[in-house]
Design an enzyme around this catalytic site. Structure first.
Site, short mmCIF file in Angstrom:
data_model
loop_
_atom_site.label_atom_id
_atom_site.label_comp_id
_atom_site.label_asym_id
_atom_site.label_seq_id
_atom_site.Cartn_x
_atom_site.Cartn_y
_atom_site.Cartn_z
N LYS A 64 47.82 64.52 -44.43
CA LYS A 64 46.76 65.07 -45.26
C LYS A 64 47.37 65.39 -46.62
CE LYS A 64 43.37 68.91 -44.84
NZ LYS A 64 42.95 70.03 -43.96
N SER A 139 38.09 69.86 -42.87
CA SER A 139 38.50 69.24 -44.11
C SER A 139 39.47 68.08 -43.97
CB SER A 139 39.14 70.29 -45.01
OG SER A 139 40.30 70.81 -44.40
N SER A 163 39.45 72.53 -39.20
CA SER A 163 39.62 71.30 -39.99
C SER A 163 40.34 70.15 -39.31
CB SER A 163 40.36 71.62 -41.28
OG SER A 163 39.44 72.10 -42.22
N1 GLN Z 1 35.20 74.09 -42.34
C1 GLN Z 1 35.98 75.27 -42.41
C2 GLN Z 1 35.91 75.86 -43.80
O1 GLN Z 1 35.20 75.33 -44.58
C3 GLN Z 1 37.40 75.00 -42.00
C4 GLN Z 1 38.29 74.60 -43.10
C5 GLN Z 1 39.71 74.39 -42.64
O2 GLN Z 1 40.04 74.54 -41.47
N2 GLN Z 1 40.57 74.08 -43.59
O3 GLN Z 1 36.51 76.84 -44.10
#
Ligand code: GLN
Length: 457
Positions: A64, A139, A163
């Site tokens: 990532k 994400s 994420s």
């Molecule tokens: N979807 C979650 C958020 O928007 C998780 C994001 C993540 O784990 N980086 O915070």
């Protein structure tokens, strides 16, 4: 789909060239922000000459783009870091490289990992591997998609509130969020320090466990890493007590998501495990806690991007305040700014006690409830997300709707417990659906053993 063992004892240059060619062929998914071709081929040649050896010698992988790695900029999918070249590599990447793995590229994400669909990337969204009209999830959407498209056998992600687990579920691959502190966060762009974890996507549970076992371990550069505890279980798992979280199985949850979860439960029962419905009564409050605590932490972490030390610097400004303001305005996407504002608000004097402190108290209640459940149950099961992958653009104008997609993943993040996302079939339209297995802190090996035993069933 290929697994890690398919790449061992093969010509590494060929493997890397094949992976890069496949990545280029699948450019339309926009899963990758950059390729690290030159460095990858150099390392492949060193593997082929026998100079680099190890458990992952010659195995291509993707990280990532919030992991600091050599060979391409580390952008966190933001304008702020668009041209930032890392002066060092993340500990997780270093450990994989020490075993001969070869990073071939950097995956797309929601900018600074803020999001659940990869639509918040400053460079455009990633498309779902199964249905390109739908989101990849996020994400870590890019990492999930490169794994699902079989470009690489594994890809790294970060999971702060889901994420890794949610995009794994949306694309039909395995996703791991370990116990908080299992893998060093050193060299990964910080989001929320108390819930950030490093994990992986893979096509099989065995591969995911292998990658985690290599990355895991104490790191003097990250004071929150746990002393080594991660050892694969060889004990046969018989007659586990498993709790199905009933707050995740309400009528609001997609009927096919519930159906696939119930089928997985039936398989667990046939395998001799005992499954009962349990209540995690704090679950409906978890999103409210998460969206106070996480913005608070990330607003502090993002304060370092001031246009002075590194990252984007605005041009044509007259004063220092203008330089800070304009650099941050241009460098962050709307969702970053929304969260920085919420975070600064809940930490400000007068509101700290009302919001931040209350959220932390509620978090303790959630942790206590998990602890009580884990004194009776070995594992908890739930869906990963209330729906399969949604359409691109479907939730972008409604942040609350977008946040609701995180309701099943944020509890494990707030409690620091391990959680796996494993494929559990598809809906009628062929969209993947995943189930989530959660365990007490440091029970990661039990989750892997259980998931592996179910994989063939
Ligand atoms: N979807 C979650 C958020 O928007 C998780 C994001 C993540 O784990 N980086 O915070």
């Amino acid at each position: 789909m290929s697994t890690i063992s398919d790449f061992l004892n093969k010509n590494a240059r060929q493997s890397v060239q094949d992976a890069i060619a496949k990545a280029k062929d699948n450019d339309s998914y926009h899963a990758l922000l950059s390729l690290t071709e030159e460095r990858a081929l150099e390392r492949a040649d060193a593997v082929d000459r026998g100079e680099i050896t190890g458990k992952l010698a010659g195995v291509p992988f993707v990280v990532k783009d919030n992991f600091l790695a050599y060979g391409a900029p580390t952008t966190a999918a933001s304008t702020m870091l668009e041209t930032f070249n890392a002066p060092l590599q993340a500990t997780a990447v270093e450990r994989l490289e020490a075993e001969g793995a070869i990073c071939i590229g950097k995956a797309n994400l929601d900018a600074f990992a803020h999001g659940g669909s990869t639509e918040n990337s400053a460079f455009g969204p990633t498309k779902n591997a199964v249905d390109p009209t739908r989101v990849a999830g996020g994400s870590s959407g890019g990492s999930a998609v490169v794994t699902a498209l079989d470009i690489v056998p594994f890809a790294l992600g970060s999971d702060t509130g889901g994420s890794i687990r949610q995009p794994a579920s949306f694309n039909g691959v395995v996703g791991v969020k370990p116990t908080y502190g299992t893998v060093s966060r050193y060299g990964v762009v910080a989001m929320a320090s108390s819930t950030d974890t490093i994990g992986t996507f893979a096509t099989t549970v065995t591969d995911a466990e292998l990658v985690m076992s290599i990355m895991a371990g104490q790191d003097p550069k990250d004071m929150t890493t746990l002393p080594d505890f991660f050892t694969a279980t060889t004990d046969a798992l018989v007659g586990l007590k498993i709790g199905l979280v009933k707050e995740c199985m309400t009528d609001d949850v997609d009927v096919e998501v519930r159906a696939r979860t119930n089928e997985y439960v039936e398989k667990l029962k046939s395998a001799g495990h005992k499954v009962e419905e349990v209540s995690l009564s704090m679950l409906p409050h978890s999103l409210a806690m998460y969206y106070v605590i996480v913005p608070a932490e990330l607003s502090s972490n993002l304060a370092r991007y001031d246009g002075i030390r590194y990252g984007h610097r605005a041009q044509g400004v007259q004063t220092l305040a203008e330089l800070y303001g304009k650099s941050r305005d241009e460098g962050f996407v709307t969702e970053n700014k929304r969260r920085i504002m919420i975070g600064s608000y809940v930490l400000s004097s007068g509101f700290f006690d009302a919001y931040y402190l209350q959220a932390q108290k509620a978090r303790t209640l959630l942790i206590n409830e998990f602890n009580t459940l884990f004194s009776h149950y070995d594992v908890l099961i739930s869906p990963v997300a209330p729906t399969p992958a949604f359409l691109l653009g479907e939730n972008t104008s409604d942040p609350i709707k977008m946040y609701l997609a995180d309701m099943m993943t944020v509890p494990a993040s707030l409690a620091g417990i391990p959680a796996l996302s494993v494929p559990a079939g598809t809906n009628g339209a062929g969209l993947p659906i995943g189930v989530q297995l959660m365990g007490a802190r440091r029970s990661d090996a039990t989750l892997f053993a259980l998931a592996r035993s179910m994989e063939a069933k």
